[in-house]
Design a protein around this motif. Sequence first.
Motif, PDB file in Angstrom:
ATOM      1  N   ALA A 151       0.809  -1.211   0.000  1.00  0.00           N
ATOM      2  CA  ALA A 151       0.000   0.000   0.000  1.00  0.00           C
ATOM      3  C   ALA A 151       0.839   1.255   0.000  1.00  0.00           C
ATOM      4  CB  ALA A 151      -0.921   0.009   1.221  1.00  0.00           C
ATOM      5  N   VAL A 152       2.139   1.127   0.208  1.00  0.00           N
ATOM      6  CA  VAL A 152       3.022   2.281   0.266  1.00  0.00           C
ATOM      7  C   VAL A 152       3.824   2.350  -1.023  1.00  0.00           C
ATOM      8  CG1 VAL A 152       4.871   3.406   1.529  1.00  0.00           C
ATOM      9  CG2 VAL A 152       3.179   2.043   2.763  1.00  0.00           C
ATOM     10  N   PRO A 153       3.784   3.482  -1.735  1.00  0.00           N
ATOM     11  CA  PRO A 153       4.496   3.566  -3.004  1.00  0.00           C
ATOM     12  C   PRO A 153       5.999   3.566  -2.808  1.00  0.00           C
ATOM     13  CG  PRO A 153       3.683   5.713  -2.390  1.00  0.00           C
ATOM     14  CD  PRO A 153       3.143   4.740  -1.380  1.00  0.00           C
ATOM     15  N   PRO A 154       6.739   2.978  -3.737  1.00  0.00           N
ATOM     16  CA  PRO A 154       8.196   3.028  -3.633  1.00  0.00           C
ATOM     17  C   PRO A 154       8.689   4.450  -3.788  1.00  0.00           C
ATOM     18  CG  PRO A 154       7.513   2.188  -5.778  1.00  0.00           C
ATOM     19  CD  PRO A 154       6.280   2.292  -4.955  1.00  0.00           C
ATOM     20  N   PRO A 155       9.809   4.814  -3.131  1.00  0.00           N
ATOM     21  CA  PRO A 155      10.340   6.177  -3.240  1.00  0.00           C
ATOM     22  C   PRO A 155      10.565   6.583  -4.691  1.00  0.00           C
ATOM     23  CG  PRO A 155      11.461   4.955  -1.514  1.00  0.00           C
ATOM     24  CD  PRO A 155      10.611   3.958  -2.257  1.00  0.00           C
ATOM     25  N   GLY A 156      10.135   7.788  -5.030  1.00  0.00           N
ATOM     26  CA  GLY A 156      10.362   8.315  -6.364  1.00  0.00           C
ATOM     27  C   GLY A 156       9.388   7.842  -7.410  1.00  0.00           C
ATOM     28  N   CYS A 157       8.346   7.121  -7.035  1.00  0.00           N
ATOM     29  CA  CYS A 157       7.387   6.615  -8.010  1.00  0.00           C
ATOM     30  C   CYS A 157       6.614   7.777  -8.628  1.00  0.00           C
ATOM     31  CB  CYS A 157       6.417   5.648  -7.343  1.00  0.00           C
ATOM     32  SG  CYS A 157       5.128   5.040  -8.442  1.00  0.00           S
ATOM     33  N   PRO A 158       6.822   8.113  -9.912  1.00  0.00           N
ATOM     34  CA  PRO A 158       6.209   9.300 -10.489  1.00  0.00           C
ATOM     35  C   PRO A 158       4.701   9.193 -10.644  1.00  0.00           C
ATOM     36  CG  PRO A 158       7.336   8.037 -12.181  1.00  0.00           C
ATOM     37  CD  PRO A 158       7.691   7.400 -10.864  1.00  0.00           C
ATOM     38  N   ALA A 159       4.162   7.972 -10.687  1.00  0.00           N
ATOM     39  CA  ALA A 159       2.734   7.799 -10.923  1.00  0.00           C
ATOM     40  C   ALA A 159       1.902   8.342  -9.776  1.00  0.00           C
ATOM     41  CB  ALA A 159       2.420   6.327 -11.146  1.00  0.00           C
ATOM     42  N   HIS A 160       2.499   8.456  -8.602  1.00  0.00           N
ATOM     43  CA  HIS A 160       1.724   8.836  -7.429  1.00  0.00           C
ATOM     44  C   HIS A 160       2.094  10.211  -6.888  1.00  0.00           C
ATOM     45  CE1 HIS A 160       1.682   4.203  -6.863  1.00  0.00           C
ATOM     46  NE2 HIS A 160       0.681   4.597  -7.622  1.00  0.00           N
ATOM     47  N   ARG A 161       2.867  10.983  -7.615  1.00  0.00           N
ATOM     48  CA  ARG A 161       3.265  12.295  -7.123  1.00  0.00           C
ATOM     49  C   ARG A 161       2.105  13.283  -7.210  1.00  0.00           C
ATOM     50  NH1 ARG A 161       8.799  11.894  -9.973  1.00  0.00           N
ATOM     51  NH2 ARG A 161      10.204  11.355  -8.272  1.00  0.00           N
ATOM     52  N   LEU A 162       1.924  14.068  -6.156  1.00  0.00           N
ATOM     53  CA  LEU A 162       0.927  15.133  -6.163  1.00  0.00           C
ATOM     54  C   LEU A 162       1.543  16.466  -6.569  1.00  0.00           C
ATOM     55  CD1 LEU A 162      -1.476  14.597  -3.142  1.00  0.00           C
ATOM     56  CD2 LEU A 162      -1.755  13.956  -5.520  1.00  0.00           C
ATOM     57  N   TYR A 163       2.702  16.431  -7.143  1.00  0.00           N
ATOM     58  CA  TYR A 163       3.349  17.630  -7.659  1.00  0.00           C
ATOM     59  C   TYR A 163       4.023  17.253  -8.960  1.00  0.00           C
ATOM     60  CZ  TYR A 163       7.733  15.607  -5.934  1.00  0.00           C
ATOM     61  OH  TYR A 163       8.807  14.779  -5.697  1.00  0.00           O
ATOM     62  N   GLY A 164       4.395  18.233  -9.743  1.00  0.00           N
ATOM     63  CA  GLY A 164       5.002  17.950 -11.028  1.00  0.00           C
ATOM     64  C   GLY A 164       4.020  18.145 -12.170  1.00  0.00           C
ATOM     65  N   PRO A 165       4.462  17.909 -13.401  1.00  0.00           N
ATOM     66  CA  PRO A 165       3.660  18.231 -14.596  1.00  0.00           C
ATOM     67  C   PRO A 165       2.285  17.568 -14.624  1.00  0.00           C
ATOM     68  CG  PRO A 165       5.934  17.758 -15.207  1.00  0.00           C
ATOM     69  CD  PRO A 165       5.808  17.426 -13.749  1.00  0.00           C
ATOM     70  N   GLU A 166       2.189  16.278 -14.293  1.00  0.00           N
ATOM     71  CA  GLU A 166       0.895  15.593 -14.381  1.00  0.00           C
ATOM     72  C   GLU A 166      -0.110  16.173 -13.396  1.00  0.00           C
ATOM     73  OE1 GLU A 166      -1.114  11.120 -14.048  1.00  0.00           O
ATOM     74  OE2 GLU A 166       0.937  11.458 -13.340  1.00  0.00           O
ATOM     75  N   ALA A 167       0.315  16.350 -12.147  1.00  0.00           N
ATOM     76  CA  ALA A 167      -0.587  16.870 -11.125  1.00  0.00           C
ATOM     77  C   ALA A 167      -0.998  18.306 -11.424  1.00  0.00           C
ATOM     78  CB  ALA A 167       0.075  16.785  -9.752  1.00  0.00           C
ATOM     79  N   GLU A 168      -0.080  19.111 -11.930  1.00  0.00           N
ATOM     80  CA  GLU A 168      -0.379  20.509 -12.201  1.00  0.00           C
ATOM     81  C   GLU A 168      -1.251  20.683 -13.440  1.00  0.00           C
ATOM     82  OE1 GLU A 168       3.414  22.368 -12.406  1.00  0.00           O
ATOM     83  OE2 GLU A 168       3.891  22.004 -10.291  1.00  0.00           O
ATOM     84  N   ALA A 169      -1.075  19.798 -14.437  1.00  0.00           N
ATOM     85  CA  ALA A 169      -1.841  19.927 -15.675  1.00  0.00           C
ATOM     86  C   ALA A 169      -3.297  19.506 -15.494  1.00  0.00           C
ATOM     87  CB  ALA A 169      -1.186  19.099 -16.782  1.00  0.00           C
ATOM     88  N   ASP A 170      -3.527  18.443 -14.733  1.00  0.00           N
ATOM     89  CA  ASP A 170      -4.889  17.919 -14.600  1.00  0.00           C
ATOM     90  C   ASP A 170      -5.052  17.245 -13.242  1.00  0.00           C
ATOM     91  OD1 ASP A 170      -7.451  17.020 -15.017  1.00  0.00           O
ATOM     92  OD2 ASP A 170      -6.883  15.403 -16.403  1.00  0.00           O
ATOM     93  N   PRO A 171      -5.172  18.038 -12.160  1.00  0.00           N
ATOM     94  CA  PRO A 171      -5.280  17.420 -10.835  1.00  0.00           C
ATOM     95  C   PRO A 171      -6.499  16.529 -10.692  1.00  0.00           C
ATOM     96  CG  PRO A 171      -5.699  19.790 -10.729  1.00  0.00           C
ATOM     97  CD  PRO A 171      -5.159  19.507 -12.080  1.00  0.00           C
ATOM     98  N   MET A 172      -7.659  16.935 -11.242  1.00  0.00           N
ATOM     99  CA  MET A 172      -8.852  16.105 -11.121  1.00  0.00           C
ATOM    100  C   MET A 172      -8.682  14.785 -11.864  1.00  0.00           C
ATOM    101  SD  MET A 172     -10.886  17.521  -9.046  1.00  0.00           S
ATOM    102  CE  MET A 172     -12.273  16.433  -9.306  1.00  0.00           C
ATOM    103  N   GLY A 173      -8.020  14.827 -13.009  1.00  0.00           N
ATOM    104  CA  GLY A 173      -7.756  13.592 -13.735  1.00  0.00           C
ATOM    105  C   GLY A 173      -6.864  12.657 -12.933  1.00  0.00           C
ATOM    106  N   LEU A 174      -5.874  13.225 -12.230  1.00  0.00           N
ATOM    107  CA  LEU A 174      -5.007  12.412 -11.383  1.00  0.00           C
ATOM    108  C   LEU A 174      -5.795  11.805 -10.227  1.00  0.00           C
ATOM    109  CD1 LEU A 174      -2.249  11.347 -10.515  1.00  0.00           C
ATOM    110  CD2 LEU A 174      -1.833  13.548  -9.385  1.00  0.00           C
TER     111      LEU A 174
END
Length: 457
Positions: free
Chosen positions: A10-33
Amino acid sequence: MSTPAPDPAAVPPPGCPAHRLYGPEAEADPMGLYEKLRAEYGSVAPVLVQGDLPAWLVLGHRENLDVARTPSRFSRDPRRWRDMQEGNVPAGHPLTPVAAWQPVCNFQDGHEHERLRAAVTDSLERFDRRGIRRYVMRFANQLIDGFVQTGRADLVTDFAEPLPMLVMTQLVGMPDSYGPRLVEAARDMIKGTETAVASNAYVTEALEQVVDRKRVAPGRDFTSWLLEHSASLTEAEIIEHLRLVLIAAFETTANLIANTLRLVLTDRRFRANLSGGHMTLPDALEQVLWDEPPLTTILGRWATGDTELGGRHIRAGDMLLLGLAAGNSDPEIRPDPTVPVHGNRSHLAFSGGPHECPGQDIGRAIADTGIDGLLSRLPDLELAVDESELRWNSSLMSRHLVALPVTFTPRGATVTAASRLPRPAAAPQAAAPVGRQTAPVPLRPARRSWWARLLGR
């Protein structure tokens, strides 16, 4: 009965980009994330915040209320944060300004929280709501007079952002001259620019000065009432709560005003409903609080012991983020998010439980009265760019509309030059509106708009 051990999966591995709440994906479409995380993990998802620090994002409506309403399990005191205790959060960490403990009610639990919270709520409740609305109309008209003769404006920087701060400076007991500079400083602090520290110092100095003045000459204002409250707040506690109220009101109410104005200018469904009299402006505000809450997430809560939430094993000291926007779109309570929500205030926009926003009624009054005044004076407002050209800035806790450029029939001002808002000493040049440039708007007869029909004007 012992609590099950944490599930390593249940705990993401360190540095896993799929689960970051910051960065390009989160900033571009937070609701989609959020929806991606909901599909993968359910109502509670493991995520990473700045610095790849682990946290839990609460996505379910019921689970958000569970966390907000049970401080015995989920404390508001950041000193419980295990990563902070273990030295994983350096002093210069981006989350330090909002996660480091301060002597304010929203970082306390139990008796101390009740003492500080009572001082805030008791003082806020002393305001006359009609008096607040008079302040709103006064400053709204002064702001509108600043652009009414040009036929164009950016309703974010020219109206939605300055209005809440100008009203709050009056409620706090500051002179009018403080308002414009505090707007600039608050905006600078929230954006986290290189000058944010200097802006924070300016806000602190301004609040210290107003406290000193109110000790000598108290008035009917929030500062004076905090000073005389039976809770006997220290000077540090008074200043921190003044800062909290000013910045929180600025951030949330500015977003609420901007998002509501965008909705009424772009959404044909609501435009038809409003012109037909089936939805009032307060109804539209509540719809925005469901669909685009001023804060998308709240950081944070910290588990007081090992527990479970939404099928996830939460360890003592884990940080949780209240997912306000995600909870508002939970399919369990809103199977079809496109259906308007009428007369339903069970949204999470103001959180819940003992730490529910104490100033929400004032925020609603500022937004409702300010927008009503704007649309009454400029009933033929139109978006100056295509809706697809509007842009947002997203962060961990909020999503800001960058600009809302509009055109309208130029009109005359309503106040004298002597009574207009003072300008800040070193105000930056206003940026050009986002989107395509438009030619000067020619004078033309004002049209009777759908807003005029709604308001009976």
